[in-house]
Write a protein that holds these residues in place. Sequence first.
Motif, PDB file in Angstrom:
ATOM      1  N   ASN A  23       3.372  12.788   1.156  1.00 26.60           N
ATOM      2  CA  ASN A  23       4.892  13.844   0.356  1.00 26.60           C
ATOM      3  C   ASN A  23       5.833  12.852   0.659  1.00 26.60           C
ATOM      4  O   ASN A  23       6.453  12.615   0.034  1.00 26.60           O
ATOM      5  CB  ASN A  23       4.751  15.182   1.093  1.00 26.60           C
ATOM      6  N   GLU A  24       6.141  12.465   1.877  1.00 24.51           N
ATOM      7  CA  GLU A  24       7.161  11.884   2.308  1.00 24.51           C
ATOM      8  C   GLU A  24       7.104  10.342   1.360  1.00 24.51           C
ATOM      9  O   GLU A  24       8.535   9.958   1.151  1.00 24.51           O
ATOM     10  CB  GLU A  24       7.428  11.506   3.878  1.00 24.51           C
ATOM     11  N   TYR A  25       6.508   9.663   1.284  1.00 18.77           N
ATOM     12  CA  TYR A  25       6.252   8.263   0.399  1.00 18.77           C
ATOM     13  C   TYR A  25       6.343   8.016  -0.607  1.00 18.77           C
ATOM     14  O   TYR A  25       6.060   7.010  -1.529  1.00 18.77           O
ATOM     15  CB  TYR A  25       5.898   7.801   2.288  1.00 18.77           C
ATOM     16  N   TYR A  26       5.814   8.932  -1.072  1.00 18.63           N
ATOM     17  CA  TYR A  26       4.330   9.328  -2.307  1.00 18.63           C
ATOM     18  C   TYR A  26       5.562   8.834  -3.438  1.00 18.63           C
ATOM     19  O   TYR A  26       5.515   7.615  -4.338  1.00 18.63           O
ATOM     20  CB  TYR A  26       3.876  10.827  -2.772  1.00 18.63           C
ATOM     21  N   SER A  27       6.825   8.964  -3.378  1.00 18.45           N
ATOM     22  CA  SER A  27       7.381   9.098  -4.401  1.00 18.45           C
ATOM     23  C   SER A  27       8.219   6.897  -4.539  1.00 18.45           C
ATOM     24  O   SER A  27       8.672   6.172  -5.344  1.00 18.45           O
ATOM     25  CB  SER A  27       9.184   9.531  -4.521  1.00 18.45           C
ATOM     26  N   TYR A  28       8.231   6.658  -3.243  1.00 18.06           N
ATOM     27  CA  TYR A  28       8.335   5.541  -2.914  1.00 18.06           C
ATOM     28  C   TYR A  28       7.587   4.341  -3.834  1.00 18.06           C
ATOM     29  O   TYR A  28       7.787   3.453  -4.092  1.00 18.06           O
ATOM     30  CB  TYR A  28       9.029   5.294  -1.535  1.00 18.06           C
ATOM     31  N   THR A  31       7.553   4.119  -7.099  1.00 24.89           N
ATOM     32  CA  THR A  31       8.455   3.418  -7.864  1.00 24.89           C
ATOM     33  C   THR A  31       7.693   1.978  -7.267  1.00 24.89           C
ATOM     34  O   THR A  31       8.225   1.067  -8.298  1.00 24.89           O
ATOM     35  CB  THR A  31       9.225   3.425  -7.036  1.00 24.89           C
ATOM     36  N   ILE A  32       7.424   1.655  -6.531  1.00 21.40           N
ATOM     37  CA  ILE A  32       6.988  -0.302  -6.890  1.00 21.40           C
ATOM     38  C   ILE A  32       6.179  -0.020  -7.252  1.00 21.40           C
ATOM     39  O   ILE A  32       6.351  -1.153  -7.781  1.00 21.40           O
ATOM     40  CB  ILE A  32       6.892   0.302  -5.023  1.00 21.40           C
ATOM     41  N   GLU A  48      -4.623   4.679 -10.071  1.00 16.77           N
ATOM     42  CA  GLU A  48      -5.667   4.022  -8.551  1.00 16.77           C
ATOM     43  C   GLU A  48      -4.576   3.002  -7.897  1.00 16.77           C
ATOM     44  O   GLU A  48      -5.389   3.291  -6.884  1.00 16.77           O
ATOM     45  CB  GLU A  48      -6.176   3.417  -9.868  1.00 16.77           C
ATOM     46  N   CYS A  49      -3.791   2.228  -8.417  1.00 15.80           N
ATOM     47  CA  CYS A  49      -2.957   1.593  -7.545  1.00 15.80           C
ATOM     48  C   CYS A  49      -2.388   2.665  -6.619  1.00 15.80           C
ATOM     49  O   CYS A  49      -2.643   1.628  -5.117  1.00 15.80           O
ATOM     50  CB  CYS A  49      -1.903   0.635  -7.989  1.00 15.80           C
ATOM     51  N   VAL A  50      -1.672   3.328  -6.167  1.00 19.22           N
ATOM     52  CA  VAL A  50      -1.107   4.167  -5.211  1.00 19.22           C
ATOM     53  C   VAL A  50      -1.697   5.084  -4.667  1.00 19.22           C
ATOM     54  O   VAL A  50      -1.556   4.886  -3.496  1.00 19.22           O
ATOM     55  CB  VAL A  50       0.295   5.537  -6.412  1.00 19.22           C
ATOM     56  N   SER A  51      -2.820   5.069  -4.768  1.00 17.92           N
ATOM     57  CA  SER A  51      -3.946   5.775  -4.340  1.00 17.92           C
ATOM     58  C   SER A  51      -5.002   4.722  -3.441  1.00 17.92           C
ATOM     59  O   SER A  51      -4.981   4.720  -2.238  1.00 17.92           O
ATOM     60  CB  SER A  51      -5.238   6.401  -5.684  1.00 17.92           C
ATOM     61  N   ILE A  78       2.700  -3.161   1.852  1.00 19.18           N
ATOM     62  CA  ILE A  78       1.414  -2.708   0.782  1.00 19.18           C
ATOM     63  C   ILE A  78       0.788  -2.273   0.236  1.00 19.18           C
ATOM     64  O   ILE A  78       0.642  -3.071  -1.435  1.00 19.18           O
ATOM     65  CB  ILE A  78      -0.093  -1.878   2.233  1.00 19.18           C
ATOM     66  N   ALA A  79       2.721  -1.764  -0.506  1.00 23.23           N
ATOM     67  CA  ALA A  79       2.470  -1.010  -1.876  1.00 23.23           C
ATOM     68  C   ALA A  79       2.629  -2.654  -2.404  1.00 23.23           C
ATOM     69  O   ALA A  79       2.067  -2.577  -3.864  1.00 23.23           O
ATOM     70  CB  ALA A  79       3.420  -0.440  -1.516  1.00 23.23           C
TER      71      ALA A  79
END
Length: 188
Positions: A23-28, A31-32, A48-51, A78-79
């Motif tokens: 929840n804290e870093y999803y948007s971050y 965006t990357i 898929e990449c975010v997951s 990692i992102a």
Amino acid sequence: MTDQQVRDLLKSSPRTAHRLVFNEYYSYVYTIVFNRLRSCASREDIDECVSDVFSDVFIKYNSRSAYSGDIKGFIAFIAKRRSIDMFRRLCSKKADTLSIDGSEAMQFSSDERVDELAERAETGHALIDAVKSLGEPDSTIIMQKYYYGRNSADIADIVGMKPAAVRKRISRAMDKLKKILTDIGEGR
């Protein structure tokens, strides 16, 4: 949430820690990933990449990990790596394929008909076979004259004859070739 709080929460309740980090870093992370993949990826590829990023984070960043730095920097690293890998994979796939649904496929349309192309190719093969059946040096002389566009003096140097003899051979070979092709045409 501080890094130490995340580590403490990972020890006591890993599920809760994962949910809070997500929840804290999803948007971050989104965006990357989006900034790296927007030119070549679909929405599903980006998701898929975010997951995959969060999966890597949860596997590699735990209470026992040797990494002692900032969790935000770890997630960013990692992102970036995951999005670069997916970008390379998607770009290599796109180079190999072309969607027939897109407008790019319309650029390959042709006014020529396939049956006419096939007939011309068949005629070309029959002509080459007929020229080869003339035997040497006539087949070489005909190929040099009509395929490569060489003159009689150049052909004479190649086959070891006089230019006048080459011209006479061309004339006789053309008569033979005309008869061979007429016989082939009547056989169809």
